[in-house]
Scaffold this active site. Structure first.
Site, PDB file in Angstrom:
ATOM      1  N   SER A 191       0.835  -1.438  -0.060  1.00 42.51           N
ATOM      2  CA  SER A 191      -0.027  -0.064  -0.142  1.00 42.51           C
ATOM      3  C   SER A 191       1.031   1.215  -0.099  1.00 42.51           C
ATOM      4  CB  SER A 191      -0.939   0.125   1.324  1.00 42.51           C
ATOM      5  OG  SER A 191      -0.918  -1.104   2.108  1.00 42.51           O
ATOM      6  N   HIS A 216      -4.977  -4.151  -3.160  1.00 41.24           N
ATOM      7  CA  HIS A 216      -4.630  -3.098  -4.291  1.00 41.24           C
ATOM      8  C   HIS A 216      -4.394  -3.689  -5.685  1.00 41.24           C
ATOM      9  CE1 HIS A 216      -4.407   0.170  -1.417  1.00 41.24           C
ATOM     10  NE2 HIS A 216      -3.742  -0.502  -0.687  1.00 41.24           N
ATOM     11  N   LYS A 258     -11.974  -0.935  -3.207  1.00 36.13           N
ATOM     12  CA  LYS A 258     -10.925  -0.169  -3.821  1.00 36.13           C
ATOM     13  C   LYS A 258     -11.398  -0.386  -5.371  1.00 36.13           C
ATOM     14  CE  LYS A 258      -7.842  -0.303  -0.245  1.00 36.13           C
ATOM     15  NZ  LYS A 258      -7.066  -1.090   0.700  1.00 36.13           N
TER      16      LYS A 258
HETATM   17  C1  LIG Z   1      -7.430  -1.312   2.345  1.00 37.44           C
HETATM   18  C2  LIG Z   1      -6.714  -2.627   2.830  1.00 37.44           C
HETATM   19  C3  LIG Z   1      -7.302  -3.558   3.462  1.00 37.44           C
HETATM   20  C4  LIG Z   1      -8.640  -3.507   4.128  1.00 37.44           C
HETATM   21  O1  LIG Z   1      -9.813  -3.459   3.370  1.00 37.44           O
HETATM   22  P1  LIG Z   1     -11.200  -2.687   3.778  1.00 37.44           P
HETATM   23  O2  LIG Z   1     -12.011  -3.278   2.830  1.00 37.44           O
HETATM   24  O3  LIG Z   1     -10.938  -1.304   3.502  1.00 37.44           O
HETATM   25  O4  LIG Z   1     -11.238  -3.297   5.178  1.00 37.44           O
HETATM   26  C5  LIG Z   1      -6.655  -4.798   3.847  1.00 37.44           C
HETATM   27  N1  LIG Z   1      -5.479  -4.972   3.212  1.00 37.44           N
HETATM   28  C6  LIG Z   1      -4.744  -4.091   2.377  1.00 37.44           C
HETATM   29  C7  LIG Z   1      -3.565  -4.463   1.826  1.00 37.44           C
HETATM   30  C8  LIG Z   1      -5.631  -2.936   2.011  1.00 37.44           C
HETATM   31  O5  LIG Z   1      -4.790  -1.880   1.721  1.00 37.44           O
END
Ligand SMILES: *Cc1c(COP(=O)(O)O)cnc(C)c1O
Length: 387
Positions: A178, A206, A237
């Site tokens: 991330s 991602h 996302k």
């Molecule tokens: C955003 C994210 C999550 C969490 O996902 P949500 O649906 O927002 O709870 C988990 N792992 C990674 C690597 C993320 O970037």
């Protein structure tokens, strides 16, 4: 307790780490209104523009008109609708796994799968830069967690070879990280997992909808989709909705729905989120041009910034990191960008190592060439002190 809260907050503030909320009065379009002011948005995970797509809005509304706004119970009691199961089939189809199980968020999916699969005497090998929800899953699991240096396969092998015991071993990694937008070295991880009899879990938050054919994710990008035991993902996302999932075997799904506490004790995801996610997945599979545009935009921004002499990471994914170094300078840079109407947050320690404070830029498929050029020019001007 307010006195205690006050003291604690003051400690955070003294370290320059106090966080605050910003309020958007628009959705995550490429241009937004934030705290009443207009900004070009370069920090959203709405990579393909689907969270604001009219088709997802319509499907979400249809979900509400057919089923109402809530599911009224956990999936195992009253909250499992036909559309939840349809979505799970569609996720399994996208990921080319036997099955998928939907959680209320990616966070809960990570916690649920790690804590229910890894027990006392088991060992988890976790990349140092893994997402907080993976770290929390490891903490809840009671397994022995061994952190290896970020993407460092020599360190991972050393740690695998030094571990003993007859418990299960699991290597856990983000697919796309991330902060830097770099891709996990999955071929090497797969080879090490085979050599040391470990299982593999990839968090593709991602990468889903972004990497691989049809946006299948990191494993598909490397041609390794049959080598992964669990893939976790989010619907929030690139897919543009809300919720999380684990893509795995049929029996793996059956195990999780009987054991993962964050699945068992959570109210089923709302019909609007489910229907929006289904439409998002369908669009991802039918409109590859969105993904092409996203990667083109990311590569363009990366190349232009690099040409201007900046140290930039990423570029093969929508996450681009521009190294500033000093944390105060990074914050100043971000503030100057805000004065110029561009929202790009500064990321500082402890989120990233000391001396590597950076601007974290995320690109969307919906950014226009003009918007990309605006951000490139403003960054250049701030760097040479013209604005
Ligand atoms: C955003 C994210 C999550 C969490 O996902 P949500 O649906 O927002 O709870 C988990 N792992 C990674 C690597 C993320 O970037």
């Amino acid at each position: 307790m307010d006195h205690w809260f006050h003291q604690e907050l003051q400690l955070i503030e003294e370290k320059g780490l106090k966080r605050k909320l910003r309020a958007f009065s628009t959705g995550n379009e490429s241009e937004v209104i934030m705290d009443g002011k207009k900004f070009l948005l370069f920090s959203s995970n709405n990579y393909l523009g689907l969270a604001t797509d009219i088709r997802l809005r319509k499907k979400a509304a249809e979900g509400i008109s057919k089923y109402g706004t809530g599911t009224g119970g956990s999936r195992l009691i009253t909250g499992n609708f036909v559309i939840h199961e349809q979505l799970e089939c569609e996720i399994a189809n996208l990921k080319e796994t036997e099955a998928a199980i939907v959680f209320s968020s990616g966070y809960l999916a990570n916690i649920g799968v790690i804590s229910s699969v890894m027990k006392k005497r088991d060992i988890i090998f976790s990349d140092a830069w893994n997402h907080a929800s993976i770290i929390d899953g490891c903490r809840l699991s009671q397994a022995n967690t061994i952190v290896y240096e970020h993407a460092d396969m020599v360190d991972l092998e050393r740690k695998l070879s030094q571990s003993s015991g007859d418990g299960k071993k699991l290597i856990v990694t983000d697919g796309v990280f991330s902060m830097d937008g770099d891709i996990a070295p999955l071929p090497e991880i797969v080879a090490l997992a085979k050599k040391y009899s470990a299982y593999i879990m990839v968090d593709d938050a991602h990468a889903t909808g972004v990497l691989g054919s049809d946006g299948r994710g990191t494993a598909d990008y490397f041609g390794l989709k049959d080598e992964i035991d669990f893939t976790v993902g989010t619907l929030s996302k690139a897919i543009g909705a809300e919720g999380g999932f684990v893509a795995t075997s049929s029996i793996g799904k059956n195990y999780l729905l009987n054991n993962a506490r964050s699945f068992i004790f959570q109210t089923g995801l709302s019909p609007s989120a489910i229907e929006a996610a289904r439409e998002g997945i369908s669009i991802i599979q039918n409109e590859p041009e969105r993904r092409d545009q996203l990667l083109k935009n990311a590569q363009y921004l990366h190349l232009e910034l690099e040409k201007s002499g900046f140290i930039v990471w990423g570029g093969d994914t929508p996450i681009i990191s521009l190294l500033i170094g000093d944390s105060h300078e990074a914050i100043q840079f971000s503030e100057k960008l805000m004065d110029e109407g561009i929202f790009i947050p500064a990321i500082r320690p402890p989120t990233v190592p000391k001396g590597s404070s950076r601007l974290r830029i995320t690109v969307m498929a919906t950014h226009t060439m003009e918007q990309l050029n605006t951000v490139i020019n403003k960054i250049k001007k701030i760097e040479i002190g013209v604005v």
